[in-house]
Design an enzyme around this catalytic site. Sequence first.
Site, short mmCIF file in Angstrom:
data_model
loop_
_atom_site.label_atom_id
_atom_site.label_comp_id
_atom_site.label_asym_id
_atom_site.label_seq_id
_atom_site.Cartn_x
_atom_site.Cartn_y
_atom_site.Cartn_z
CE LYS A 58 -2.77 -4.37 -3.00
NZ LYS A 58 -3.91 -5.13 -2.78
CD GLN B 27 -3.23 -1.40 0.57
OE1 GLN B 27 -3.28 0.04 -0.41
NE2 GLN B 27 -3.30 -2.27 -0.34
N1 7TS Z 1 -0.06 -6.41 2.10
C1 7TS Z 1 -1.19 -5.42 2.28
C2 7TS Z 1 -0.55 -4.42 2.99
C3 7TS Z 1 -1.87 -5.58 0.61
O1 7TS Z 1 -2.38 -4.32 1.37
C4 7TS Z 1 -2.16 -6.65 0.62
C5 7TS Z 1 -3.41 -6.84 -0.76
C6 7TS Z 1 -1.06 -7.69 0.18
C7 7TS Z 1 -0.13 -7.26 0.81
C8 7TS Z 1 -1.36 -8.79 -0.04
O2 7TS Z 1 -1.04 -8.18 -1.97
P1 7TS Z 1 -0.91 -9.04 -2.85
O3 7TS Z 1 -1.29 -8.12 -4.51
O4 7TS Z 1 -0.01 -10.22 -2.81
O5 7TS Z 1 -2.81 -10.12 -2.92
N2 7TS Z 1 -4.36 -6.31 0.14
C9 7TS Z 1 -5.80 -5.86 -0.41
C10 7TS Z 1 -6.59 -5.48 -0.20
O6 7TS Z 1 -6.79 -4.62 1.31
N3 7TS Z 1 -7.58 -5.21 -0.57
O7 7TS Z 1 -7.35 -6.42 -1.19
C11 7TS Z 1 -6.75 -6.54 -1.60
#
Ligand code: 7TS
Length: 413
Positions: free
Chosen positions: A232, A209
């Site tokens: 993201k 984030q």
């Molecule tokens: N860490 C944080 C702080 C996150 O917000 C997320 C995904 C992840 C790790 C994992 O990321 P990924 O791309 O490997 O899935 N967060 C969210 C959310 O807040 N809503 O949907 C996904």
Amino acid sequence: MKEVGNIIPAMVDVTDYFPILNRQINGHKLVYLDSAATSQKPKSVIDCITKYYETSNANVLRSVHTLAEEATEEFEESRKKVAGFIHARYPQEIIFTRGCTESLNVIARAWGDKFLKSGDEIVLSPVEHHSNLIPWQQLAGRIGAHLRFIDLEEDGTITVDGARAQINSKTKIVALSAVSNVLGTINPIGDIARLAHEVGAIIVVDGAQSVPHQITDVQKWNIDFLAFSGHKMLGPTGIGILWGKKELLNAMDPVIFGGEMIEYVDRENATWAELPAKLEGGTPNIAGAIGLGAAVDYLEKIGMPRIEKHVRILAEEAYRRLSNIQDVTVYGPSSPHTGVVSFNIYNVHPHDVAQVLDSQGIAIRAGHHCAQPLMQWLGVIATARASFYLYNSSNDIDALVNAIEITKRYFKI
Ligand code: 7TS
């Protein structure tokens, strides 16, 4: 009298650059407030991926024909762009993975299993996304290590003193998110990295984030590992980054074995390639990596300091305006507060809030946000969450506030 927010325009001409944001949803113009789950993609990223498949598609790092050389060049160019974006010392420190979750799992396996032993401690916080909790729970279970959690302040913030209270000579890993995906809190990563190093521990930062929203300088923070996802930060899904200091990545053993990652193989044995190939077994997500490079170009063109300021102003404005609505509870500190605003309407389940908002064309996320220990700390089962990015404007906050009033009327609150 109805409160109207400050006029904060979007940073880009949304209609031209983000085609999906022209969509109508349930008879309303889409208001996309779910970028913390995944961001929308600018046309330049979409076009770049299409162009790659239409003109240069080939496997990378093996064949010598023209297409393969072009694909390899674009792939490696993206690695350099990402390295520059986070101020990494060397492009070889950038490992392409499927995403933040995979990156954190690789660190826990490849570093944790090799260098931790029974009785060692891993320091986390209660705000972590499950992706930065469960790999450490599993590691602790495998080797008999212990987890410790930093106490949160009343408003959910993490302080350096709070971290200091949990870090001691047994600490081997501190694993923390730079920005919470539920509370929008910004953690003092540089100071906590110093504490970790004072006791000989390493610090792993979950940047899922933070990297999309602020300047990332891994050298200035002096951290050891960073994990984040391309999707993201305007990039495609299925591509993410594991960054680590070269000497640490060199010390790790691979966790994915097969093609690409070897130097020499005979029937009984194998030796490993140099970084980054050693940690990138198998054909990578080539289009994803190239698309991520285009996303980095786009973010840099707009400017990360401007994006950081814009998102923070929007989030703090949303926090303030939602706090002023009767029967609405907003979580986390009012400032600094970035990216996301989590809230609940008294006696209405957040899923119902999300459904009514969707009927008004507004996309938010409702649920535990993969942060169940934080929900337990907040004393709720779930929250509604609006999240902001460079294509949002104060009109979107107006729409959100208006739709919350409609929700309250619907449920007779
Ligand atoms: N860490 C944080 C702080 C996150 O917000 C997320 C995904 C992840 C790790 C994992 O990321 P990924 O791309 O490997 O899935 N967060 C969210 C959310 O807040 N809503 O949907 C996904």
